[in-house]
Design an enzyme around this catalytic site. Sequence first.
Site, PDB file in Angstrom:
ATOM      1  N   LYS A  89      50.966  41.893  76.962  1.00 32.42           N
ATOM      2  CA  LYS A  89      50.576  41.433  78.750  1.00 32.42           C
ATOM      3  C   LYS A  89      50.642  39.633  78.835  1.00 32.42           C
ATOM      4  O   LYS A  89      50.845  39.567  79.942  1.00 32.42           O
ATOM      5  CB  LYS A  89      49.329  42.276  78.476  1.00 32.42           C
ATOM      6  CG  LYS A  89      49.043  42.162  79.307  1.00 32.42           C
ATOM      7  CD  LYS A  89      47.887  43.767  79.824  1.00 32.42           C
ATOM      8  CE  LYS A  89      46.947  43.250  78.567  1.00 32.42           C
ATOM      9  NZ  LYS A  89      45.318  42.260  79.073  1.00 32.42           N
ATOM     10  N   ARG A 104      39.104  47.132  82.435  1.00 34.48           N
ATOM     11  CA  ARG A 104      39.266  48.354  81.177  1.00 34.48           C
ATOM     12  C   ARG A 104      37.683  49.527  81.336  1.00 34.48           C
ATOM     13  O   ARG A 104      38.526  50.158  80.440  1.00 34.48           O
ATOM     14  CB  ARG A 104      38.650  46.957  80.909  1.00 34.48           C
ATOM     15  CG  ARG A 104      39.647  46.149  80.301  1.00 34.48           C
ATOM     16  CD  ARG A 104      39.478  46.427  78.522  1.00 34.48           C
ATOM     17  NE  ARG A 104      40.146  45.566  77.900  1.00 34.48           N
ATOM     18  CZ  ARG A 104      40.249  44.128  77.448  1.00 34.48           C
ATOM     19  NH1 ARG A 104      40.102  43.476  78.945  1.00 34.48           N
ATOM     20  NH2 ARG A 104      40.461  43.188  76.855  1.00 34.48           N
ATOM     21  N   ARG A 128      49.583  36.879  64.862  1.00 35.37           N
ATOM     22  CA  ARG A 128      49.115  35.994  66.109  1.00 35.37           C
ATOM     23  C   ARG A 128      48.591  34.633  65.559  1.00 35.37           C
ATOM     24  O   ARG A 128      48.067  35.012  65.280  1.00 35.37           O
ATOM     25  CB  ARG A 128      48.856  36.401  67.143  1.00 35.37           C
ATOM     26  CG  ARG A 128      49.292  36.475  68.329  1.00 35.37           C
ATOM     27  CD  ARG A 128      49.200  37.795  69.294  1.00 35.37           C
ATOM     28  NE  ARG A 128      47.799  37.531  70.054  1.00 35.37           N
ATOM     29  CZ  ARG A 128      47.642  38.745  70.915  1.00 35.37           C
ATOM     30  NH1 ARG A 128      48.535  38.996  71.238  1.00 35.37           N
ATOM     31  NH2 ARG A 128      46.014  39.070  70.817  1.00 35.37           N
ATOM     32  N   ARG A 174      42.866  33.993  66.430  1.00 33.11           N
ATOM     33  CA  ARG A 174      41.675  33.926  67.504  1.00 33.11           C
ATOM     34  C   ARG A 174      40.983  35.650  66.301  1.00 33.11           C
ATOM     35  O   ARG A 174      41.000  36.392  65.938  1.00 33.11           O
ATOM     36  CB  ARG A 174      42.741  34.579  67.933  1.00 33.11           C
ATOM     37  CG  ARG A 174      42.181  34.490  69.617  1.00 33.11           C
ATOM     38  CD  ARG A 174      42.572  34.891  70.936  1.00 33.11           C
ATOM     39  NE  ARG A 174      41.800  36.376  71.366  1.00 33.11           N
ATOM     40  CZ  ARG A 174      42.540  36.832  72.034  1.00 33.11           C
ATOM     41  NH1 ARG A 174      43.883  36.631  73.193  1.00 33.11           N
ATOM     42  NH2 ARG A 174      42.315  38.111  72.397  1.00 33.11           N
ATOM     43  N   ARG A 219      39.424  47.259  69.419  1.00 34.06           N
ATOM     44  CA  ARG A 219      40.126  47.313  70.222  1.00 34.06           C
ATOM     45  C   ARG A 219      40.898  47.908  70.906  1.00 34.06           C
ATOM     46  O   ARG A 219      40.768  48.190  71.856  1.00 34.06           O
ATOM     47  CB  ARG A 219      40.470  45.553  70.293  1.00 34.06           C
ATOM     48  CG  ARG A 219      40.069  44.939  69.657  1.00 34.06           C
ATOM     49  CD  ARG A 219      40.623  43.305  69.660  1.00 34.06           C
ATOM     50  NE  ARG A 219      41.043  42.846  70.942  1.00 34.06           N
ATOM     51  CZ  ARG A 219      42.460  42.555  71.049  1.00 34.06           C
ATOM     52  NH1 ARG A 219      42.303  41.156  69.947  1.00 34.06           N
ATOM     53  NH2 ARG A 219      42.879  41.513  72.174  1.00 34.06           N
TER      54      ARG A 219
HETATM   55  P1  AMP Z   1      41.688  40.129  75.920  1.00 36.08           P
HETATM   56  O1  AMP Z   1      42.159  38.509  75.461  1.00 36.08           O
HETATM   57  O2  AMP Z   1      42.121  40.452  77.578  1.00 36.08           O
HETATM   58  O3  AMP Z   1      42.447  41.209  75.624  1.00 36.08           O
HETATM   59  O4  AMP Z   1      40.410  40.179  76.094  1.00 36.08           O
HETATM   60  C1  AMP Z   1      39.333  39.308  74.879  1.00 36.08           C
HETATM   61  C2  AMP Z   1      37.671  40.075  75.106  1.00 36.08           C
HETATM   62  O5  AMP Z   1      36.965  39.887  75.919  1.00 36.08           O
HETATM   63  C3  AMP Z   1      37.739  41.677  74.879  1.00 36.08           C
HETATM   64  O6  AMP Z   1      38.145  41.776  73.273  1.00 36.08           O
HETATM   65  C4  AMP Z   1      36.382  42.069  75.069  1.00 36.08           C
HETATM   66  O7  AMP Z   1      35.363  41.438  74.478  1.00 36.08           O
HETATM   67  C5  AMP Z   1      36.609  41.578  76.329  1.00 36.08           C
HETATM   68  N1  AMP Z   1      37.231  41.696  78.144  1.00 36.08           N
HETATM   69  C6  AMP Z   1      38.253  41.315  78.162  1.00 36.08           C
HETATM   70  N2  AMP Z   1      38.321  41.664  79.596  1.00 36.08           N
HETATM   71  C7  AMP Z   1      37.386  43.126  79.493  1.00 36.08           C
HETATM   72  C8  AMP Z   1      37.257  43.969  80.150  1.00 36.08           C
HETATM   73  N3  AMP Z   1      37.595  43.834  81.794  1.00 36.08           N
HETATM   74  N4  AMP Z   1      35.356  44.650  80.387  1.00 36.08           N
HETATM   75  C9  AMP Z   1      35.015  44.671  78.892  1.00 36.08           C
HETATM   76  N5  AMP Z   1      35.578  43.528  78.120  1.00 36.08           N
HETATM   77  C10 AMP Z   1      36.348  42.456  78.483  1.00 36.08           C
END
Ligand code: AMP
Length: 221
Positions: free
Chosen positions: A14, A89, A128, A161, A172
Amino acid sequence: MLRIVLMGPPGAGKGTQAQRLVDRFGLTHLSSGDIFRAEKASGSELGQKLSEYMASGALVPDDMVVEIMAKAIAESGSAKGLMLDGFPRTVAQAEALDETLKTKGMPLDAVVVIRADDDALVERITGRRHAPSTGRVYHVTFMPPKTPGVDDETGESLVQREDDKEEVVRDRLKAYKEQTEPVIEYYRRQGAAQVLEINGMQSPDEVTEDLVEALNSLQNG
Ligand code: AMP
């Protein structure tokens, strides 16, 4: 004017695809994950709270997410359009987003979902690595640096990360299945925005081609 939500499980590519689409279509890119990481990096109290959820692989609570993202949407301005990435989400977030966009007269055109298999996702994510100072991303197998563990340009050590570690990745993915897949169903039922599915089990360039084709037909249709 194109307004889309880009969805897909962690590791579906993504981030890479979002960047390419933003460059190509001139969209404003709002990534909730990036916004939260920037807040964390600022050292604020809010950032500290966010990082606790993020480090565990759990979702940040809806009310916090909705407040932060509504503010980001309000502050974003682009004549060409908007790409939401990583948000909404949960169904509750999708409902809140609908309200926000409705009051602004900014309906969504499409929800674009990149699909991929679990095993492939785990391999992609756990491999990664990134360079802390530049954010440049590598993969130990698919895009290795010239010298293992070291950034090609700056020579700094690459890091993983915290939430890319395997146990966290499994959580996740679970969160995605339980909380985010219902969002796709929500949009299907609602029928206002088109739901487009893209096969993420292809090379990054092939995925981009499919995405560009989908967005072009949205723009022209
Ligand atoms: P990402 O980089 O999109 O994978 O986001 C990293 C982390 O941020 C996720 O594992 C969640 O803990 C948090 N996060 C990001 N976007 C959301 C969302 N829309 N709702 C809840 N948690 C989020």
